[in-house]
Design a protein around this motif. Structure first.
Motif, PDB file in Angstrom:
ATOM      1  N   GLY A 192       0.797  -1.218   0.000  1.00 30.35           N
ATOM      2  CA  GLY A 192       0.000   0.000   0.000  1.00 30.35           C
ATOM      3  C   GLY A 192       0.826   1.263   0.000  1.00 30.35           C
ATOM      4  N   GLY A 193       2.141   1.121   0.188  1.00 36.34           N
ATOM      5  CA  GLY A 193       3.015   2.291   0.224  1.00 36.34           C
ATOM      6  C   GLY A 193       3.095   2.983  -1.116  1.00 36.34           C
ATOM      7  N   PRO A 194       3.391   4.286  -1.124  1.00 35.23           N
ATOM      8  CA  PRO A 194       3.364   5.071  -2.354  1.00 35.23           C
ATOM      9  C   PRO A 194       4.587   4.861  -3.230  1.00 35.23           C
ATOM     10  CG  PRO A 194       4.141   6.431  -0.558  1.00 35.23           C
ATOM     11  CD  PRO A 194       3.785   5.097   0.045  1.00 35.23           C
ATOM     12  N   TRP A 195       4.361   4.858  -4.533  1.00 38.10           N
ATOM     13  CA  TRP A 195       5.414   4.954  -5.540  1.00 38.10           C
ATOM     14  C   TRP A 195       5.269   6.339  -6.162  1.00 38.10           C
ATOM     15  CZ3 TRP A 195       7.775   0.300  -8.340  1.00 38.10           C
ATOM     16  CH2 TRP A 195       7.881  -0.796  -7.473  1.00 38.10           C
ATOM     17  N   LEU A 196       6.307   7.152  -6.043  1.00 36.79           N
ATOM     18  CA  LEU A 196       6.217   8.563  -6.403  1.00 36.79           C
ATOM     19  C   LEU A 196       7.172   8.929  -7.533  1.00 36.79           C
ATOM     20  CD1 LEU A 196       6.480   8.496  -2.854  1.00 36.79           C
ATOM     21  CD2 LEU A 196       5.120  10.497  -3.403  1.00 36.79           C
ATOM     22  N   THR A 197       6.664   9.740  -8.460  1.00 37.91           N
ATOM     23  CA  THR A 197       7.509  10.348  -9.473  1.00 37.91           C
ATOM     24  C   THR A 197       7.760  11.804  -9.076  1.00 37.91           C
ATOM     25  OG1 THR A 197       5.569  10.965 -10.792  1.00 37.91           O
ATOM     26  CG2 THR A 197       6.631   8.855 -11.307  1.00 37.91           C
ATOM     27  N   GLY A 198       8.759  12.411  -9.702  1.00 34.54           N
ATOM     28  CA  GLY A 198       9.092  13.798  -9.378  1.00 34.54           C
ATOM     29  C   GLY A 198       9.421  13.976  -7.914  1.00 34.54           C
ATOM     30  N   PHE A 199      10.006  12.952  -7.298  1.00 29.50           N
ATOM     31  CA  PHE A 199      10.225  12.962  -5.850  1.00 29.50           C
ATOM     32  C   PHE A 199      11.436  13.808  -5.479  1.00 29.50           C
ATOM     33  CE2 PHE A 199      11.777  11.042  -1.849  1.00 29.50           C
ATOM     34  CZ  PHE A 199      10.625  11.158  -1.089  1.00 29.50           C
ATOM     35  N   ASN A 200      11.262  14.651  -4.466  1.00 32.84           N
ATOM     36  CA  ASN A 200      12.346  15.463  -3.936  1.00 32.84           C
ATOM     37  C   ASN A 200      12.792  14.849  -2.612  1.00 32.84           C
ATOM     38  OD1 ASN A 200      13.874  17.387  -2.509  1.00 32.84           O
ATOM     39  ND2 ASN A 200      12.893  19.087  -3.573  1.00 32.84           N
ATOM     40  N   PRO A 201      13.934  14.153  -2.580  1.00 34.28           N
ATOM     41  CA  PRO A 201      14.339  13.488  -1.342  1.00 34.28           C
ATOM     42  C   PRO A 201      14.644  14.443  -0.209  1.00 34.28           C
ATOM     43  CG  PRO A 201      16.067  13.327  -3.002  1.00 34.28           C
ATOM     44  CD  PRO A 201      14.871  13.899  -3.682  1.00 34.28           C
ATOM     45  N   GLY A 202      14.891  15.702  -0.538  1.00 32.60           N
ATOM     46  CA  GLY A 202      15.149  16.686   0.503  1.00 32.60           C
ATOM     47  C   GLY A 202      13.906  17.085   1.266  1.00 32.60           C
ATOM     48  N   THR A 203      12.793  17.205   0.540  1.00 32.18           N
ATOM     49  CA  THR A 203      11.541  17.607   1.187  1.00 32.18           C
ATOM     50  C   THR A 203      10.608  16.433   1.465  1.00 32.18           C
ATOM     51  OG1 THR A 203      10.409  17.966  -0.928  1.00 32.18           O
ATOM     52  CG2 THR A 203      11.631  19.825   0.000  1.00 32.18           C
ATOM     53  N   GLY A 204      10.760  15.333   0.706  1.00 36.02           N
ATOM     54  CA  GLY A 204       9.864  14.187   0.861  1.00 36.02           C
ATOM     55  C   GLY A 204       8.569  14.329   0.087  1.00 36.02           C
ATOM     56  N   ALA A 205       8.543  15.200  -0.923  1.00 36.02           N
ATOM     57  CA  ALA A 205       7.325  15.440  -1.699  1.00 36.02           C
ATOM     58  C   ALA A 205       7.459  14.877  -3.105  1.00 36.02           C
ATOM     59  CB  ALA A 205       7.039  16.934  -1.774  1.00 36.02           C
ATOM     60  N   GLY A 206       6.344  14.345  -3.618  1.00 38.22           N
ATOM     61  CA  GLY A 206       6.311  13.831  -4.981  1.00 38.22           C
ATOM     62  C   GLY A 206       4.875  13.622  -5.417  1.00 38.22           C
ATOM     63  N   THR A 207       4.702  12.851  -6.485  1.00 33.97           N
ATOM     64  CA  THR A 207       3.377  12.551  -7.016  1.00 33.97           C
ATOM     65  C   THR A 207       3.179  11.045  -7.044  1.00 33.97           C
ATOM     66  OG1 THR A 207       3.385  14.535  -8.401  1.00 33.97           O
ATOM     67  CG2 THR A 207       1.845  12.782  -9.005  1.00 33.97           C
ATOM     68  N   ILE A 208       2.158  10.561  -6.348  1.00 30.20           N
ATOM     69  CA  ILE A 208       1.908   9.118  -6.289  1.00 30.20           C
ATOM     70  C   ILE A 208       1.282   8.650  -7.597  1.00 30.20           C
ATOM     71  CG2 ILE A 208       0.678   7.272  -5.089  1.00 30.20           C
ATOM     72  CD1 ILE A 208       0.702   9.020  -2.588  1.00 30.20           C
ATOM     73  N   VAL A 209       1.880   7.608  -8.183  1.00 29.72           N
ATOM     74  CA  VAL A 209       1.360   7.027  -9.425  1.00 29.72           C
ATOM     75  C   VAL A 209       0.981   5.558  -9.260  1.00 29.72           C
ATOM     76  CG1 VAL A 209       2.587   8.630 -10.920  1.00 29.72           C
ATOM     77  CG2 VAL A 209       3.712   6.497 -10.202  1.00 29.72           C
ATOM     78  N   ALA A 210       1.379   4.940  -8.121  1.00 35.00           N
ATOM     79  CA  ALA A 210       1.127   3.516  -7.896  1.00 35.00           C
ATOM     80  C   ALA A 210       1.293   3.226  -6.410  1.00 35.00           C
ATOM     81  CB  ALA A 210       2.110   2.662  -8.711  1.00 35.00           C
ATOM     82  N   VAL A 211       0.857   2.022  -5.992  1.00 33.84           N
ATOM     83  CA  VAL A 211       1.043   1.587  -4.601  1.00 33.84           C
ATOM     84  C   VAL A 211       1.624   0.177  -4.592  1.00 33.84           C
ATOM     85  CG1 VAL A 211      -0.726   3.044  -3.558  1.00 33.84           C
ATOM     86  CG2 VAL A 211      -1.368   0.804  -4.475  1.00 33.84           C
TER      87      VAL A 211
END
Length: 249
Positions: A192-211
């Motif tokens: 169930g965990g997120p798979w993210l594109t455009g992920f910024n490892p510094g901030t922890g923000a991205g766009t979820i496209v899959a789980v």
């Protein structure tokens, strides 16, 4: 050392990870299971995404034998941003869950996506407290850089800390209904965990496209793209009314 290949740079050891925006990811608990869920941007501020097998155990399909029973899972709480025994952002109740009716009927892994509505606390939505991740319903192409986050519970992990895997080039497995795959050591609990594109490892923000859907003995983690199925469930979960035929009572 993290696995790598000549084709894709990967960090697949499931290393400990923390970042300000990653507190939107949390542990999803029932009396018999542990999964991962993530708060996603929504109008109501109360929507989270996870895997269908985290909220409904089907009687049929390739995963059926892994569950102690079948039917709706009695979800107990969502703990965003859990770090060890600390729950700095609270424990949240799950008001309702949505899965595709084809998951309930067949257990087909093509439908292993679910959305949750999280009950507000003291007049505040979960999104008000922990923020959210972006969400997209277009499946990324092979070769896209993707980050997976989760709370794996089986050894060598303990389920109490957020973990991260990364690949610079995600693969697509046509033998598993075009699941996304990457080398990753995360174990059950990461489901169930997120798979993210455009992920910024510094901030922890991205766009979820899959789980995250499942892992195998070769060290590959597989995820179910959200797609049109996910979009319909997301829309239902973000309605202000309690209606929804694919919902848990």
């Amino acid at each position: 050392s993290a696995p790598s290949s000549t084709r894709a740079a990967s960090t697949g050891a499931g290393a400990f990870y923390q970042a300000e925006r990653a507190i939107s990811v949390g542990q999803l608990l029932s009396s018999q299971s542990s999964c991962t869920a993530t708060v996603v941007s929504s109008n109501t501020g109360s929507v989270a995404v996870t895997a269908a097998h985290c909220v409904f155990w089907p009687a049929a399909g390739p995963m059926a034998g892994a569950f102690p029973s079948h039917g709706w899972v009695r979800l107990e709480q969502f703990i965003p941003g859990r770090t060890g025994d600390g729950t700095p952002y609270g424990r949240w109740q799950i008001e309702r869950a949505w899965v595709d009716s084809r998951w309930r009927d067949t257990g087909d892994i093509a439908y292993d996506v679910a959305f949750l509505r999280i009950s507000p606390q003291r007049g505040r939505s979960v999104q008000d407290v922990v923020g959210s991740q972006g969400i997209a319903f277009t499946t990324p192409v092979a070769g896209t850089a993707v980050t997976a986050l989760g709370y794996p519970v089986e050894v060598p992990f303990d389920g109490r800390t957020l973990r991260r895997c990364f690949t610079s080039a995600v693969a697509i497995d046509p033998s598993s209904d075009n699941a996304l795959t990457m080398p990753c050591a995360m174990t059950p609990g990461a489901s169930g965990g997120p798979w993210l594109t455009g992920f910024n490892p510094g901030t922890g923000a991205g766009t979820i496209v899959a789980v995250t859907s499942f892992h195998d003995d070769t060290g590959l983690l597989s995820a179910r793209p959200l797609g049109d199925i996910g979009y319909a469930l997301y829309q239902a979960a973000d309605q202000n009314s309690g209606a929804g035929q694919n919902s848990a009572a």
